[in-house]
Design a protein around this motif. Structure first.
Motif, mmCIF file in Angstrom:
data_model
loop_
_atom_site.group_PDB
_atom_site.id
_atom_site.type_symbol
_atom_site.label_atom_id
_atom_site.label_comp_id
_atom_site.label_asym_id
_atom_site.label_seq_id
_atom_site.Cartn_x
_atom_site.Cartn_y
_atom_site.Cartn_z
ATOM 1 N N GLY A 19 -36.490 27.706 -3.673
ATOM 2 C CA GLY A 19 -36.502 27.034 -4.984
ATOM 3 C C GLY A 19 -36.195 25.558 -4.853
ATOM 4 N N ARG A 20 -35.297 25.239 -3.954
ATOM 5 C CA ARG A 20 -34.940 23.825 -3.743
ATOM 6 C C ARG A 20 -36.147 23.039 -3.199
ATOM 7 N NH1 ARG A 20 -33.256 19.432 -5.200
ATOM 8 N NH2 ARG A 20 -32.385 18.027 -3.651
ATOM 9 N N VAL A 21 -36.908 23.649 -2.310
ATOM 10 C CA VAL A 21 -38.124 22.990 -1.817
ATOM 11 C C VAL A 21 -39.054 22.712 -3.001
ATOM 12 C CG1 VAL A 21 -40.231 23.335 -0.451
ATOM 13 C CG2 VAL A 21 -37.996 23.978 0.501
ATOM 14 N N MET A 22 -39.230 23.701 -3.854
ATOM 15 C CA MET A 22 -40.134 23.537 -5.002
ATOM 16 C C MET A 22 -39.628 22.441 -5.928
ATOM 17 S SD MET A 22 -40.904 27.572 -5.674
ATOM 18 C CE MET A 22 -41.233 28.650 -4.260
ATOM 19 N N GLU A 23 -38.316 22.429 -6.152
ATOM 20 C CA GLU A 23 -37.733 21.401 -7.017
ATOM 21 C C GLU A 23 -37.956 20.013 -6.425
ATOM 22 O OE1 GLU A 23 -33.473 21.769 -7.349
ATOM 23 O OE2 GLU A 23 -33.473 20.743 -9.282
ATOM 24 N N LYS A 24 -37.731 19.890 -5.111
ATOM 25 C CA LYS A 24 -37.896 18.582 -4.457
ATOM 26 C C LYS A 24 -39.346 18.114 -4.503
ATOM 27 C CE LYS A 24 -35.821 19.565 -0.481
ATOM 28 N NZ LYS A 24 -35.377 19.285 0.897
ATOM 29 N N CYS A 25 -40.263 19.068 -4.667
ATOM 30 C CA CYS A 25 -41.688 18.722 -4.721
ATOM 31 C C CYS A 25 -42.164 18.479 -6.147
ATOM 32 C CB CYS A 25 -42.515 19.815 -4.063
ATOM 33 S SG CYS A 25 -42.261 19.891 -2.280
ATOM 34 N N GLY A 26 -41.225 18.422 -7.092
ATOM 35 C CA GLY A 26 -41.582 18.085 -8.462
ATOM 36 C C GLY A 26 -41.955 19.272 -9.311
ATOM 37 N N MET A 27 -41.766 20.478 -8.794
ATOM 38 C CA MET A 27 -42.083 21.666 -9.580
ATOM 39 C C MET A 27 -40.945 21.932 -10.578
ATOM 40 S SD MET A 27 -43.733 23.988 -6.525
ATOM 41 C CE MET A 27 -44.722 25.107 -7.510
ATOM 42 N N VAL A 28 -41.308 22.567 -11.662
ATOM 43 C CA VAL A 28 -40.361 22.848 -12.742
ATOM 44 C C VAL A 28 -40.062 24.342 -12.762
ATOM 45 C CG1 VAL A 28 -40.092 22.842 -15.262
ATOM 46 C CG2 VAL A 28 -41.188 20.900 -14.112
ATOM 47 N N HIS A 29 -38.793 24.671 -12.923
ATOM 48 C CA HIS A 29 -38.407 26.089 -12.989
ATOM 49 C C HIS A 29 -38.855 26.662 -14.334
ATOM 50 C CE1 HIS A 29 -35.344 29.458 -13.315
ATOM 51 N NE2 HIS A 29 -36.068 29.735 -12.249
#
Ligand SMILES: CC(C)(COP(=O)(O)OP(=O)(O)OC[C@H]1O[C@@H](n2cnc3c(N)ncnc32)[C@H](O)[C@@H]1OP(=O)(O)O)[C@@H](O)C(=O)NCCC(=O)NCCS
Length: 181
Positions: free
Chosen positions: A141-151
């Motif tokens: 999830g942290r990778v996704m967050e760092k890539c600008g993805m939204v939870h």
């Protein structure tokens, strides 16, 4: 004939998988730590990597897959994989990725996923990229967050992994979703 480019980032080259990668894929994806947070089997059976690489190539030719081996620029060592499963009708794709255990914590997944998302939007014309991870796997999830993805939410007991129903988190990014990090 597949027609994927090579994607270069600061430290990585993302290139198409070749059948010659099968042994390394089996070794790295066969690690229990990688299997435990993906849908991969463990132990990783002989022959599966060859089938997987062939299926990726077929998907790329059909136009419903983009898939890259993550390699270290310079030495060329394969350290992981990143893939999009494309739904052309909806111009969306589901992202998946893994990195060899020995290379975790150095930002490689983030670097590869960023490049893949950018490729999805710019070269493949996607509108949306989304991804799911086991809720017990916050690094993903942290990778996704760092890539600008939204939870976007949590699917309760969405995945049956090794006989256990597990929660999954979903993240997404839209083409027009704001500044790309
Ligand atoms: C998830 C995975 C891809 C991360 O790869 P990686 O190269 O280590 O990722 P990065 O180094 O780019 O980023 C990891 C981030 O997670 C953070 N992290 C690691 N463990 C964490 C934990 N237990 N809780 C919260 N954050 C954590 C790291 O600190 C880092 O964030 P930071 O840069 O803010 O410090 C890798 O662990 C992996 O392949 N796991 C097995 C397969 C898998 O889970 N794939 C994803 C399926 S959706």
């Amino acid at each position: 004939m597949e027609n994927q480019p090579i994607l270069a980032t600061d430290r990585l080259l993302l290139r198409s998988f070749a059948l010659a990668d099968a042994f390394t894929v089996q070794q790295l994806a066969g690690d229990y730590a990688v299997a435990a947070t993906t849908l991969l089997p463990h132990p990783y059976p002989d022959g599966l990597a060859e089938l997987w690489i062939a299926s990726l190539r077929e998907g790329i030719e059909r136009g419903d897959t983009a898939a890259f081996a993550i390699t270290l620029a310079g030495e060329g060592r394969l350290i992981g994989g990143v893939r999009l499963r494309i739904d052309c009708g909806h111009r969306r794709a589901e992202l998946g990725f893994w990195v060899a255990r020995s290379c975790w914590g150095r930002g490689y997944a983030t670097e590869a996923v960023r490049a893949m998302i950018e490729y999805g939007f710019s070269a493949l014309g996607l509108h949306r990229v989304y991804a799911m991870h086991f809720s017990r796997n916050p690094a993903s999830g942290r990778v996704m967050e760092k890539c600008g993805m939204v939870h976007e939410g949590r699917f309760r007991e969405h995945i049956r992994k090794w006989g256990v129903f597990e929660d999954a988190d979903i993240w997404g990014i839209l083409r027009e979703g704001g500044a790309f990090p």
